[in-house]
Design a protein around this motif. Structure first.
Motif, PDB file in Angstrom:
ATOM      1  N   ARG A  91       0.813  -1.483  -0.203  1.00  0.00           N
ATOM      2  CA  ARG A  91      -0.415   0.153  -0.299  1.00  0.00           C
ATOM      3  C   ARG A  91       1.085   1.359  -0.171  1.00  0.00           C
ATOM      4  NH1 ARG A  91      -1.697  -3.758   3.356  1.00  0.00           N
ATOM      5  NH2 ARG A  91      -3.922  -4.777   2.890  1.00  0.00           N
ATOM      6  N   ASP A  92       2.161   1.170   0.414  1.00  0.00           N
ATOM      7  CA  ASP A  92       2.667   2.503   0.556  1.00  0.00           C
ATOM      8  C   ASP A  92       3.969   2.342  -0.332  1.00  0.00           C
ATOM      9  OD1 ASP A  92       4.294   4.935   1.596  1.00  0.00           O
ATOM     10  OD2 ASP A  92       4.784   3.886   3.628  1.00  0.00           O
ATOM     11  N   THR A  93       3.634   3.650  -1.238  1.00  0.00           N
ATOM     12  CA  THR A  93       4.492   3.600  -1.873  1.00  0.00           C
ATOM     13  C   THR A  93       5.303   4.510  -2.260  1.00  0.00           C
ATOM     14  OG1 THR A  93       3.177   5.072  -3.340  1.00  0.00           O
ATOM     15  CG2 THR A  93       2.531   2.889  -3.988  1.00  0.00           C
ATOM     16  N   LEU A 103      12.812   3.464  -6.347  1.00  0.00           N
ATOM     17  CA  LEU A 103      13.271   2.902  -8.390  1.00  0.00           C
ATOM     18  C   LEU A 103      13.763   4.436  -9.164  1.00  0.00           C
ATOM     19  CD1 LEU A 103       9.693   1.844  -8.273  1.00  0.00           C
ATOM     20  CD2 LEU A 103      11.399   0.461  -8.653  1.00  0.00           C
ATOM     21  N   ARG A 104      13.011   5.517  -8.402  1.00  0.00           N
ATOM     22  CA  ARG A 104      13.970   6.720  -9.562  1.00  0.00           C
ATOM     23  C   ARG A 104      15.375   6.486  -9.213  1.00  0.00           C
ATOM     24  NH1 ARG A 104      14.880  12.336  -7.835  1.00  0.00           N
ATOM     25  NH2 ARG A 104      13.533  11.571  -5.681  1.00  0.00           N
ATOM     26  N   HIS A 105      15.985   6.502  -8.222  1.00  0.00           N
ATOM     27  CA  HIS A 105      17.206   6.848  -7.470  1.00  0.00           C
ATOM     28  C   HIS A 105      18.193   4.887  -8.115  1.00  0.00           C
ATOM     29  CE1 HIS A 105      18.244   9.696  -4.956  1.00  0.00           C
ATOM     30  NE2 HIS A 105      16.820  10.042  -4.963  1.00  0.00           N
ATOM     31  N   LEU A 106      17.382   4.287  -8.440  1.00  0.00           N
ATOM     32  CA  LEU A 106      18.357   2.886  -9.178  1.00  0.00           C
ATOM     33  C   LEU A 106      17.910   2.773 -10.077  1.00  0.00           C
ATOM     34  CD1 LEU A 106      16.093   0.315  -7.006  1.00  0.00           C
ATOM     35  CD2 LEU A 106      18.702   0.946  -7.254  1.00  0.00           C
ATOM     36  N   GLY A 143       5.710  -2.702   8.939  1.00  0.00           N
ATOM     37  CA  GLY A 143       5.706  -1.332   8.341  1.00  0.00           C
ATOM     38  C   GLY A 143       4.231  -0.723   7.514  1.00  0.00           C
ATOM     39  N   GLU A 144       3.286  -1.091   7.492  1.00  0.00           N
ATOM     40  CA  GLU A 144       2.943  -1.081   7.391  1.00  0.00           C
ATOM     41  C   GLU A 144       1.406  -0.388   8.610  1.00  0.00           C
ATOM     42  OE1 GLU A 144       1.403  -2.020   2.440  1.00  0.00           O
ATOM     43  OE2 GLU A 144       0.509  -3.760   3.704  1.00  0.00           O
ATOM     44  N   GLY A 145       1.397  -2.142   9.383  1.00  0.00           N
ATOM     45  CA  GLY A 145       0.339  -2.109  10.681  1.00  0.00           C
ATOM     46  C   GLY A 145       0.909  -0.808  12.086  1.00  0.00           C
ATOM     47  N   VAL A 195       7.541   4.348   7.048  1.00  0.00           N
ATOM     48  CA  VAL A 195       7.594   4.419   5.439  1.00  0.00           C
ATOM     49  C   VAL A 195       8.096   3.202   5.587  1.00  0.00           C
ATOM     50  CG1 VAL A 195       9.022   5.511   3.855  1.00  0.00           C
ATOM     51  CG2 VAL A 195       7.758   6.857   5.120  1.00  0.00           C
ATOM     52  N   ASN A 196       8.139   2.404   4.458  1.00  0.00           N
ATOM     53  CA  ASN A 196       9.184   1.275   3.987  1.00  0.00           C
ATOM     54  C   ASN A 196       8.665   0.452   2.494  1.00  0.00           C
ATOM     55  OD1 ASN A 196       6.321  -0.616   3.443  1.00  0.00           O
ATOM     56  ND2 ASN A 196       5.428   0.416   4.472  1.00  0.00           N
ATOM     57  N   THR A 197       9.854  -0.275   2.408  1.00  0.00           N
ATOM     58  CA  THR A 197      10.248  -0.890   1.524  1.00  0.00           C
ATOM     59  C   THR A 197      10.601  -2.206   1.319  1.00  0.00           C
ATOM     60  OG1 THR A 197      10.615  -1.143  -0.861  1.00  0.00           O
ATOM     61  CG2 THR A 197      12.314   0.372   0.811  1.00  0.00           C
ATOM     62  N   GLY A 198      10.366  -3.036   0.357  1.00  0.00           N
ATOM     63  CA  GLY A 198      11.034  -3.914   0.638  1.00  0.00           C
ATOM     64  C   GLY A 198      12.318  -3.915  -1.085  1.00  0.00           C
ATOM     65  N   ILE A 199      13.522  -4.853  -0.456  1.00  0.00           N
ATOM     66  CA  ILE A 199      14.891  -4.499  -1.563  1.00  0.00           C
ATOM     67  C   ILE A 199      15.228  -6.050  -1.946  1.00  0.00           C
ATOM     68  CG2 ILE A 199      16.472  -3.470  -2.281  1.00  0.00           C
ATOM     69  CD1 ILE A 199      16.650  -1.489  -0.549  1.00  0.00           C
TER      70      ILE A 199
END
Length: 268
Positions: free
Chosen positions: A180-182, A189-192, A220-222, A226-230
């Protein structure tokens, strides 16, 4: 092959077994809190070899190949806290909801896991209680402490993926995964993509969901972080040199992203 199948008891881990949680830099000052659900491939002594050959246990079905070196290196470079799971995901997958069929797999890719077939409810509970829960309880406690201290906290879940799956080659070098959190994934993604030499996956080769994942949805969401998987392709990080290079690249990129994140987004 040793099919050591000791009688199921109330306790799984015993003398000679290591603690499930691996930590680096617990006092690190970075806003990034790193997790690695599939860091290790240790098996509890009571489970023997799970009924499969060593050549299978060292494959990607047993762990995220290469991610341990990247995670340790990244934690040090960022001065970030890393919390990782030492036991193989074939014992219990710490990025799956415990009720999911894939939590304790009886088959992984095309490999049968005989020692996981027909296990009792007591044994299933022991694996959850002694491996899954200590890992996630430690992540919870770290987040609690950080938020109580009003410390900026950004969750980054580190994984690696096999370059070929079911005979199909995967072109991506690295990917950002999210549900859900983008906010952070889109920055990442922009930096990569700006690196110029990478094939970058957007929720490839996997996407995060409540049914198939645990760490990002719960921690993260719970928790409103702010979060991401890599995900990094495993052939790029099979040796220390590749692991070091990717840790250095990610440390630089995450450092740039940290400067862009609005302060109000850094505290859940």
């Amino acid at each position: 092959m040793d099919l050591h199948t000791a009688e199921a008891t109330d306790q799984l881990l015993g003398e000679g077994d290591i603690a499930p949680v691996h930590e680096v830099n617990a006092e690190g000052r970075s806003p990034f809190l790193l997790t690695s659900d599939h860091y290790g491939r240790v098996l509890p002594r009571a489970l023997g070899d799970l009924g499969i050959a060593e050549s299978e246990l060292v494959r990607h079905i047993g762990w995220d190949i290469g991610i341990a070196g990247v995670a340790d290196g990244l934690a040090k470079l960022l001065d970030a806290h890393l919390i990782a799971q030492r036991y193989s995901r074939l014992v219990i997958d710490c990025n799956r909801p415990p009720a999911a069929a894939s939590s304790i797999p009886v088959i992984s890719e095309a490999t049968a896991i005989p020692r996981n077939e027909g296990i009792s409810d007591d044994e299933r509970e022991a694996r959850r209680r002694e491996i899954f829960e200590p890992y996630h309880d430690r992540i919870d406690a770290a987040i609690d402490a950080r938020l109580h201290a009003k410390r900026p906290t950004v969750l980054v879940s580190l994984h690696s993926f096999t370059p070929v799956y079911a005979g199909v080659a995967r072109p991506w070098h690295i990917a950002a995964l999210y549900n859900r959190d983008t906010v952070l994934p889109q920055l990442l993604l922009r930096h990569l993509r700006a690196e110029g030499d990478l094939v970058v996956g957007d929720n490839e080769p996997y996407a995060v969901s409540d049914l198939t994942d645990y760490t990002i949805p719960v921690h993260g969401e719970g928790r409103g972080l702010v979060n991401t998987g890599i995900e990094i392709r495993q052939d790029l990080i099979t040796d220390p040199s590749g692991q070091r290079q990717w840790a250095e690249r990610l440390a630089r990129i995450l450092g740039e992203i940290e400067a862009e994140l609005r302060p109000e987004l850094l505290v859940g």
